[in-house]
Every structure is written in structure tokens, then in C-alpha cells.
Design an enzyme around this catalytic site. Structure first.
Site, short mmCIF file in Angstrom:
data_model
loop_
_atom_site.label_atom_id
_atom_site.label_comp_id
_atom_site.label_asym_id
_atom_site.label_seq_id
_atom_site.Cartn_x
_atom_site.Cartn_y
_atom_site.Cartn_z
N LYS A 12 0.83 -1.19 0.00
CA LYS A 12 0.00 0.00 0.00
C LYS A 12 0.87 1.25 0.00
CE LYS A 12 -2.16 1.55 3.67
NZ LYS A 12 -1.46 2.81 3.93
N LYS A 17 7.50 0.86 0.30
CA LYS A 17 7.75 -0.04 -0.84
C LYS A 17 8.93 0.44 -1.69
CE LYS A 17 4.35 0.24 -3.60
NZ LYS A 17 4.87 1.22 -4.57
N LYS A 43 4.00 8.03 -8.50
CA LYS A 43 4.79 8.98 -7.72
C LYS A 43 6.19 9.15 -8.30
CE LYS A 43 4.70 7.29 -3.56
NZ LYS A 43 4.18 5.94 -3.84
N ASP A 127 -2.73 -0.79 -5.39
CA ASP A 127 -4.17 -0.63 -5.56
C ASP A 127 -4.66 -1.66 -6.59
OD1 ASP A 127 -6.76 0.10 -5.97
OD2 ASP A 127 -6.34 2.17 -6.52
#
Length: 266
Positions: A12, A17, A43, A127
Site C-alpha cells: 500500500k 515499498k 509517484k 491498488d
């Protein structure tokens, strides 16, 4: 099948991560492996601590419409780690999945970098309703999948959802990584181990919370580079060896929501 390891790191947002992926890459490169990091998260921050700065994304360059060469999208970082940022839509606009597919196909046309390494690390959005989650799998790029979580309920819930997505995509799970938030009154590792076991997997690494990681990130370096003798750097090195060793993956067995909540409260 190719001997190149194609490893996807799922988790998530905010679970660490990208930080974990970049430290794994740095540790593998230190041991002489040729490594490519493919940032699939919109991102676009997977490569900052490897290259030392933000790099252009493939999607931005493709949308500019100009001719693109390998050197425009593949950047060398620490110990020769090669980095690519796919990029993606602005938050709330479109889906990352289509961008990943377009970018990977485009990359294959302008570069052989995907075939010239020992390890490809995909930093993938967690997601599962987004196409970015499944794109590397559907393109046949992933040979190992790992999920990052912590011992808190919401990260465990997200990790469990990711495992459901892997089941739907007929993709086995190679292991669970716990990136500690110092939660659960000191029982975080135990909770993560129980979660992994009940998921039909195993905990391959427990990464303790360490201010050194954030200090290095502020300097735009990995802990492997910025604090090579630290205990946390050794944790990342052990995880890197685990991944390069390639434990036998298993089909995950997602937990019920009720059991997840019980586990986080035990």
C-alpha cells in the site's frame, strides 16, 4: 525460461515499498548483480535514492512526442544500478496500468536493457483496482512477487487484498516483508509472521524502524550507500540475498476480514 529474475514488490502507499526496493537494488548491485529498477508507481520516486535526484518519466517523454533514445529514459545510479521511471497520470486522473503497458512496449523498441541484467525490480502500485497492479503480470514480466506490510490492521488489510489480486491473476507469492511501524506493543514481528503463515507464505524479512533510513533519504541515498556499516543496511543485504536465492513461491490463501481483525488485535 530466462535466468533473469523479474521481481515485483507490492504494498500500500506509504508502507515503504519504494525505499525497500531501492535498498534491495543497491544491496544486489554491491554483490555484483546487474540490476534494473522499473518504477511503476505514478509517484515516480523509486530511483531518487539510487540516482540522487528525480529522473524524467517515460510517459512524460512519450507524451512530448519527440524521438526518445535509451539514454533519455535509462539512468545509471549507485553501483551501476539502471533506473527507469514509467510515470503515470496525475492523482485522480486515469489509470497507471495503460501507461505501464505502453512504456514497457516502447522501452523494448529503443533498448535491450530488460535483457541485459540479472535482476529486474518492479516497484508496483498496491491498488488492486488499478491496472498498474496487474500490468507487469499480464505482460508476463513477473517471476517473483513479494508483499510489504506492517503489523497494523490497514497495511495487513491492503496486503491481504493484494494477495487476492495475485490469486485472481494466477500468480504465486514468494514472501511477505514487514516494514516495521513499531506497532502492536512490540508484537509486530509475531503478527507479521502469523499473517504470512496463515496466508500460506512466510515472512522473509522484518525491517525494524530506524531513523538512519529517513536520514539517508533526505540526502537522496539508500541506507546501503549512506550508512553501509549500519544494522539496517545488513537487514537489507540479507533480504537481497533472500530474493536472489528465490524461495519456492506458493499460491496465497487470503484471510477473511474477521480473521485479519482478530490477528491485528491479538
Amino acid at each position: 525460461m530466462s535466468s533473469i529474475k523479474h521481481v515485483a514488490i507490492y504494498g500500500k502507499g506509504g508502507i515503504g515499498k519504494s525505499c525497500t526496493a531501492s535498498n534491495i537494488a543497491a544491496a544486489c548491485a554491491e554483490e555484483g548483480h546487474r540490476v534494473l529498477v522499473v518504477g511503476c508507481d505514478p509517484k515516480s520516486d523509486s530511483s531518487i535514492t539510487l540516482v540522487g535526484r528525480r529522473i524524467p518519466t517515460m510517459m512524460d517523454l512519450i507524451l512530448d512526442g519527440r524521438e526518445i533514445k535509451e539514454e533519455d529514459v535509462v539512468y545509471k545510479g549507485y553501483k551501476g544500478v539502471k533506473c527507469i521511471e514509467v510515470g503515470g497520470p496525475e492523482p485522480g486522473v486515469g489509470c497507471a496500468g495503460r501507461g505501464i503497458i505502453v512504456a514497457i512496449d516502447f522501452l523494448r523498441k529503443v533498448s535491450r536493457v530488460l535483457e541485459e541484467v540479472d535482476l529486474v525490480l518492479y516497484d508496483v502500485p498496491g491498488d488492486i483496482v488499478c491496472g498498474g497492479f496487474s500490468a507487469p503480470i499480464r505482460k508476463g514480466l513477473v517471476s517473483q512477487a513479494y508483499i510489504i506490510t506492517s503489523g497494523e490492521y490497514m497495511p495487513l488489510y491492503a496486503a491481504n487484498n493484494i494477495s487476492k489480486g495475485l490469486v485472481r491473476l494466477n500468480t504465486p507469492l514468494s514472501g511477505v516483508i514487514c516494514n516495521s511501524r513499531e506497532a502492536a506493543a512490540g508484537r509486530e514481528k509475531e503478527i507479521a509472521e502469523r499473517f504470512a503463515e496463515e496466508l500460506n507464505s512466510r515472512l522473509v524479512a522484518f525491517i525494524p524502524k530506524d531513523p538512519i533510513v529517513q536520514q539517508c533519504e533526505r540526502r537522496a541515498v539508500t541506507a546501503i550507500q549512506g550508512a553501509p556499516e549500519s544494522a539496517i543496511a545488513q537487514v537489507y543485504r540479507s533480504l537481497a540475498r533472500e530474493i536472489m536465492g528465490g524461495a519456492e513461491p506458493k499460491t496465497p490463501r487470503p484471510l477473511s476480514d474477521e480473521r485479519l481483525r482478530e490477528l491485528s488485535m491479538e
